[in-house]
Design a protein around this motif. Structure first.
Motif, PDB file in Angstrom:
ATOM      1  N   VAL A 490     -41.766 -30.118 -33.470  1.00 19.17           N
ATOM      2  CA  VAL A 490     -42.888 -29.179 -33.540  1.00 19.17           C
ATOM      3  C   VAL A 490     -44.196 -29.948 -33.658  1.00 19.17           C
ATOM      4  N   ARG A 491     -44.216 -30.973 -34.519  1.00 20.40           N
ATOM      5  CA  ARG A 491     -45.440 -31.720 -34.783  1.00 20.40           C
ATOM      6  C   ARG A 491     -45.963 -32.434 -33.528  1.00 20.40           C
ATOM      7  N   THR A 492     -45.052 -32.905 -32.673  1.00 21.53           N
ATOM      8  CA  THR A 492     -45.446 -33.735 -31.523  1.00 21.53           C
ATOM      9  C   THR A 492     -45.468 -32.972 -30.203  1.00 21.53           C
ATOM     10  N   SER A 493     -45.487 -31.663 -30.246  1.00 19.01           N
ATOM     11  CA  SER A 493     -45.532 -30.860 -29.016  1.00 19.01           C
ATOM     12  C   SER A 493     -46.536 -29.729 -29.192  1.00 19.01           C
ATOM     13  N   ASN A 494     -46.649 -28.918 -28.152  1.00 18.56           N
ATOM     14  CA  ASN A 494     -47.555 -27.767 -28.221  1.00 18.56           C
ATOM     15  C   ASN A 494     -47.089 -26.709 -29.224  1.00 18.56           C
ATOM     16  N   LEU A 495     -45.877 -26.881 -29.728  1.00 19.55           N
ATOM     17  CA  LEU A 495     -45.397 -25.957 -30.754  1.00 19.55           C
ATOM     18  C   LEU A 495     -46.297 -25.997 -31.990  1.00 19.55           C
ATOM     19  N   LYS A 496     -46.905 -27.148 -32.238  1.00 18.19           N
ATOM     20  CA  LYS A 496     -47.780 -27.263 -33.402  1.00 18.19           C
ATOM     21  C   LYS A 496     -48.940 -26.273 -33.309  1.00 18.19           C
ATOM     22  N   CYS A 497     -49.500 -26.114 -32.111  1.00 19.15           N
ATOM     23  CA  CYS A 497     -50.612 -25.174 -31.932  1.00 19.15           C
ATOM     24  C   CYS A 497     -50.159 -23.727 -32.133  1.00 19.15           C
ATOM     25  N   LEU A 498     -48.905 -23.455 -31.793  1.00 24.77           N
ATOM     26  CA  LEU A 498     -48.400 -22.090 -31.887  1.00 24.77           C
ATOM     27  C   LEU A 498     -47.917 -21.745 -33.298  1.00 24.77           C
ATOM     28  N   LEU A 499     -47.265 -22.686 -33.972  1.00 27.53           N
ATOM     29  CA  LEU A 499     -46.681 -22.402 -35.283  1.00 27.53           C
ATOM     30  C   LEU A 499     -47.618 -22.760 -36.427  1.00 27.53           C
ATOM     31  N   GLY A 500     -48.485 -23.753 -36.229  1.00 26.20           N
ATOM     32  CA  GLY A 500     -49.486 -24.062 -37.243  1.00 26.20           C
ATOM     33  C   GLY A 500     -49.059 -25.122 -38.246  1.00 26.20           C
ATOM     34  N   ASP A 501     -50.037 -25.679 -38.934  1.00 24.53           N
ATOM     35  CA  ASP A 501     -49.781 -26.732 -39.927  1.00 24.53           C
ATOM     36  C   ASP A 501     -48.997 -26.209 -41.122  1.00 24.53           C
ATOM     37  N   ASP A 502     -49.232 -24.979 -41.507  1.00 25.99           N
ATOM     38  CA  ASP A 502     -48.533 -24.426 -42.667  1.00 25.99           C
ATOM     39  C   ASP A 502     -47.029 -24.332 -42.417  1.00 25.99           C
ATOM     40  N   TRP A 503     -46.672 -23.994 -41.180  1.00 28.77           N
ATOM     41  CA  TRP A 503     -45.246 -23.941 -40.827  1.00 28.77           C
ATOM     42  C   TRP A 503     -44.633 -25.327 -41.018  1.00 28.77           C
ATOM     43  N   ILE A 504     -45.331 -26.347 -40.528  1.00 31.26           N
ATOM     44  CA  ILE A 504     -44.829 -27.719 -40.653  1.00 31.26           C
ATOM     45  C   ILE A 504     -44.704 -28.114 -42.118  1.00 31.26           C
ATOM     46  N   THR A 505     -45.728 -27.824 -42.915  1.00 35.10           N
ATOM     47  CA  THR A 505     -45.710 -28.179 -44.336  1.00 35.10           C
ATOM     48  C   THR A 505     -44.553 -27.505 -45.056  1.00 35.10           C
ATOM     49  N   LYS A 506     -44.359 -26.222 -44.773  1.00 28.96           N
ATOM     50  CA  LYS A 506     -43.283 -25.461 -45.423  1.00 28.96           C
ATOM     51  C   LYS A 506     -41.912 -26.086 -45.128  1.00 28.96           C
ATOM     52  N   HIS A 507     -41.685 -26.464 -43.884  1.00 28.29           N
ATOM     53  CA  HIS A 507     -40.380 -26.998 -43.513  1.00 28.29           C
ATOM     54  C   HIS A 507     -40.223 -28.458 -43.907  1.00 28.29           C
ATOM     55  N   GLU A 508     -41.319 -29.175 -44.028  1.00 27.06           N
ATOM     56  CA  GLU A 508     -41.225 -30.530 -44.576  1.00 27.06           C
ATOM     57  C   GLU A 508     -40.749 -30.499 -46.029  1.00 27.06           C
ATOM     58  N   LYS A 509     -41.229 -29.534 -46.766  1.00 32.41           N
ATOM     59  CA  LYS A 509     -40.772 -29.379 -48.158  1.00 32.41           C
ATOM     60  C   LYS A 509     -39.273 -29.094 -48.195  1.00 32.41           C
ATOM     61  N   LYS A 510     -38.819 -28.319 -47.220  1.00 28.59           N
ATOM     62  CA  LYS A 510     -37.387 -28.011 -47.170  1.00 28.59           C
ATOM     63  C   LYS A 510     -36.576 -29.264 -46.856  1.00 28.59           C
ATOM     64  N   VAL A 511     -37.110 -30.116 -45.987  1.00 27.07           N
ATOM     65  CA  VAL A 511     -36.429 -31.379 -45.680  1.00 27.07           C
ATOM     66  C   VAL A 511     -36.302 -32.225 -46.944  1.00 27.07           C
ATOM     67  N   ARG A 512     -37.390 -32.309 -47.696  1.00 26.38           N
ATOM     68  CA  ARG A 512     -37.367 -33.102 -48.929  1.00 26.38           C
ATOM     69  C   ARG A 512     -36.372 -32.529 -49.931  1.00 26.38           C
ATOM     70  N   GLN A 513     -36.251 -31.222 -49.941  1.00 25.47           N
ATOM     71  CA  GLN A 513     -35.290 -30.591 -50.854  1.00 25.47           C
ATOM     72  C   GLN A 513     -33.862 -30.931 -50.444  1.00 25.47           C
ATOM     73  N   TYR A 514     -33.572 -30.895 -49.137  1.00 28.76           N
ATOM     74  CA  TYR A 514     -32.251 -31.292 -48.663  1.00 28.76           C
ATOM     75  C   TYR A 514     -31.969 -32.748 -49.018  1.00 28.76           C
ATOM     76  N   ALA A 515     -32.970 -33.613 -48.846  1.00 30.59           N
ATOM     77  CA  ALA A 515     -32.792 -35.040 -49.153  1.00 30.59           C
ATOM     78  C   ALA A 515     -32.523 -35.244 -50.643  1.00 30.59           C
ATOM     79  N   ALA A 516     -33.246 -34.474 -51.485  1.00 29.38           N
ATOM     80  CA  ALA A 516     -33.039 -34.580 -52.934  1.00 29.38           C
ATOM     81  C   ALA A 516     -31.636 -34.112 -53.308  1.00 29.38           C
ATOM     82  N   ASN A 517     -31.190 -33.036 -52.691  1.00 31.02           N
ATOM     83  CA  ASN A 517     -29.837 -32.536 -52.949  1.00 31.02           C
ATOM     84  C   ASN A 517     -28.787 -33.557 -52.510  1.00 31.02           C
ATOM     85  N   PHE A 518     -29.046 -34.195 -51.381  1.00 26.57           N
ATOM     86  CA  PHE A 518     -28.124 -35.236 -50.920  1.00 26.57           C
ATOM     87  C   PHE A 518     -28.028 -36.368 -51.946  1.00 26.57           C
ATOM     88  N   GLU A 519     -29.180 -36.811 -52.425  1.00 26.08           N
ATOM     89  CA  GLU A 519     -29.181 -37.925 -53.386  1.00 26.08           C
ATOM     90  C   GLU A 519     -28.395 -37.587 -54.645  1.00 26.08           C
TER      91      GLU A 519
END
Length: 649
Positions: A490-519
């Motif tokens: 999403v970040r490196t394509s035109n999807l960023k313009c359509l979904l927005g920075d907030d969408w990216i931020t929200k899902h980045e937090k989810k990635v970090r949560q998955y990584a924390a759960n893995f650890e």
């Protein structure tokens, strides 16, 4: 006067039943001219002015006889063309025909059965036959100079010239033979000059024949010749009559070839071919709106419908996820040229061409929406049940995100198609899914919501894929890997313009949560072998037991996780840094506090296998597992698209 007297004796009325179209047209002309008859009572003797007019009209007939009989096609001693042999004489010929027509108006009003009128009638038929031959010859021999591309390029100058001539009388209409056409004052090439003269000649002849009641003959010739040119040009563009069944039988290369031909050809067809024919037709038949509409329809209707039917046939052919991009190319091409299509095919008789283009747009839009819906359904129905080794990127994630990123490149087209046509399931998106204020405003909102919904469907499907792993820690690593891939796409394509920075931020937090759960799940056993407070007194046996437990736990975790993979370098470093931050300081404190107590111990190296500094080195080796084919984020776009159908099955 002897020649004229002999001609009068030889001239007899042509029987009404001889089947000649010219006479039929002239008879209609006589009928219309009768309305101009002068109602002069028989008891009133003719005035001198009337005698003068009669004498002048008779002179017009005699002058016309000399000129017209000279160019009688049936008595010509050699095969000559008037407009080619003598342009000055061609102008005089046209003027004679106009004078003859005026004389006929006068004679009809005086005596509709006079010998002069019969002579004028025969002369008019003879003149029309000559002009018919000339019209055909100019059209057929000047195809090069009447090329639609050349005509189209001069359309603005022709329009300006036609406007400047609108107030001129009939005698001034014929400009071709004077070489003072629309570009006479400009520096032009010989080819352009000949083109201008040919167009002026055609217009002059058409005006003369139509005003004399012989428009049908002129129109028939024009339609036949110009339609053949349109058909030939379309054939050279690779446009042929096809059906949906034929398109369905095409292999991918042939299908792509025909699509490319059409996409390359639409600009030529609209801006050059059809536009040029409209300009030429409007110029030649400017005398009559009805006739130019009929002519343009006869020339372009069949070819225009065939040309704009092709996208509809493609839209009706067998659907596949990758075909959507060609459908959108076709849709975009028609919309790009829609204003020109409307302008060129504005006549009512030729409106079926415009309706065909519009119908193709509608069918393309419908097919695109169906493919999107089928694509979404295929994600939900994906039945791939083999866990991806090492928790890497699932082929479904790769193919779907590549596909969606390509869709984002067509956001303009999709916005037109999807607006106000979203499916009911998309209303289930949580209100907090978009936090950017502009996401719910404007036409782009529809495509943003649609693509966000498809990504959400993918994420939900990945949750079910994660359940295939027996190791919970690996399932969390799988989710972190795949969601990180999605976010990065999403970040490196035109999807960023359509979904927005907030969408990216929200899902980045989810990635970090998955990584924390893995650890937590992957390293909690190792963490638990170390005491919370290393300074607490422990017996040597307890210390030995702790070292053994740590050795075993770390070796198991390390051995297992060397085959696991984190493809995103930043995420991989973050996970390793986090593990090291939680593990190394605690181990170092335990190591430094209790190693002295074991200084006299035999086989100390076996008991204490890891020095604190070595722990970080071991951790640096993790998550570089064997690369999985098709899971790399650097996979080529074309190969990803070619796997879409397979991965979705």
């Amino acid at each position: 006067m002897g020649v004229l007297e002999n001609r009068r004796k030889e001239t007899t009325p042509v029987p009404a039943g001889n089947g000649r179209t010219g006479l039929f047209s002239f008879t209609k002309t006589l009928s219309s001219l009768s309305s101009f008859s002068l109602s002069i009572p028989n008891s009133i003797p003719p005035s001198p002015l009337h005698k003068f007019s009669e004498s002048m009209m008779e002179e017009n007939v005699e002058n016309a006889e000399l000129m017209i009989t000279k160019w009688d096609p049936d008595s010509s001693t050699k095969y000559e063309f008037l407009f080619q042999e003598n342009r000055k004489e061609a102008k005089d010929f046209i003027k004679c025909v106009k004078d003859l027509r005026r004389a006929m108006h006068f004679l009809v009003s005086e005596n509709s059965v006079s010998e002069k009128l019969v002579l004028a009638q025969n002369l008019m038929q003879m003149a029309m036959k000559r002009l018919e031959i000339e019209f055909y010859q100019i059209l057929s021999s000047n195809r090069r100079y009447l090329d639609p591309g050349s005509v189209s390029s001069r359309s603005s100058r022709l329009l300006a010239w036609s406007s400047s001539r609108s107030g001129h009388s009939d005698e001034e209409d014929y400009v071709g033979v004077n070489d003072d056409g629309p570009m006479a004052s400009e520096s032009i090439s010989e080819e352009e000059r000949l083109s201008e003269l040919a167009m002026s000649d055609l217009k002059s002849i058409a005006d003369c024949m139509i005003s004399s009641g012989y428009g049908k003959e002129c129109v028939k010739i024009y339609k036949i010749i110009r339609k053949s040119i349109v058909d030939e040009q379309l054939y050279h563009l690779g446009i042929e009559r096809r059906s949906s069944s034929i398109i369905n039988k095409m292999n991918s290369q042939v299908f792509e070839h025909h699509i490319k031909n059409w996409l390359d050809g639409i600009k030529i067809a609209v801006k050059t071919l059809f536009h040029g024919e409209r300009v030429l037709c409007d110029h030649v038949f400017s005398f009559s709106n009805t006739i130019r509409e009929s002519c343009f329809t006869g020339v372009t209707k069949e070819g225009g419908i065939m040309f704009f039917m092709f996208p509809e046939l493609v839209a009706k052919s067998k659907r596949s996820p990758e075909k959507i991009f060609r459908l959108m190319d076709l849709y975009e091409s028609i919309t790009d040229f829609w204003s020109e299509i409307e302008s060129i095919f504005s006549f009512e008789l030729v409106s079926p061409v415009k309706l065909q283009a519009l119908n193709s747009l509608l069918k393309l839009g419908e097919s695109i929406q169906i493919i999107l819906s089928e694509f979404e359904l295929s994600i939900q129905k994906n039945s791939f049940k083999i866990p991806i080794p090492g928790g890497g990127i699932h082929p479904l994630t790769n193919s779907v995100m590549n596909y969606i990123s390509f869709l984002a490149d067509y956001s303009g087209v999709l916005t037109e198609i999807i607006t106000d046509s979203t499916s009911p399931t998309e209303s289930l998106l949580p209100e907090s899914y978009f936090e950017s204020p502009n996401q719910n405003e404007g036409p782009a909102a529809a495509i943003s919501v649609r693509l966000a919904w498809i990504i959400l469907v993918l994420i939900c499907k990945l949750d079910t894929k994660a359940e295939l792993y027996n190791d919970i820690a690996l399932s969390y690593l799988f989710l972190a890997n795949n969601l990180q891939f999605i976010v990065e796409k999403v970040r490196t394509s035109n999807l960023k313009c359509l979904l927005g920075d907030d969408w990216i931020t929200k899902h980045e937090k989810k990635v970090r949560q998955y990584a924390a759960n893995f650890e937590v799940m992957a390293w909690s056993k190792v963490f638990s072998t170390l005491p919370e407070n290393s300074s607490d007194g422990m017996s040597p046996e307890t210390v030995k037991a702790r070292f053994r437990q740590f050795n075993l736990g770390f070796e198991q975790a390390y051995r297992k996780q060397t085959s696991w993979v984190v493809l995103d370098g930043n995420l991989r470093d973050e996970i390793k840094v986090s593990i090291a931050k939680n593990l190394v300081p605690a181990y170092r404190e335990f190591y430094e506090t209790h190693l002295v107590a074991l200084s006299g111990e035999k086989d100390l190296e076996v008991l204490v296998r890891f020095a604190p500094d070595n722990i970080e080195n071991y951790l640096s080796d993790l998550f570089h597992g064997t690369a999985i084919s098709g899971s790399s984020s650097s996979s080529s776009s074309s190969s990803s698209l070619s796997r879409v159908s397979r991965c979705l099955s």
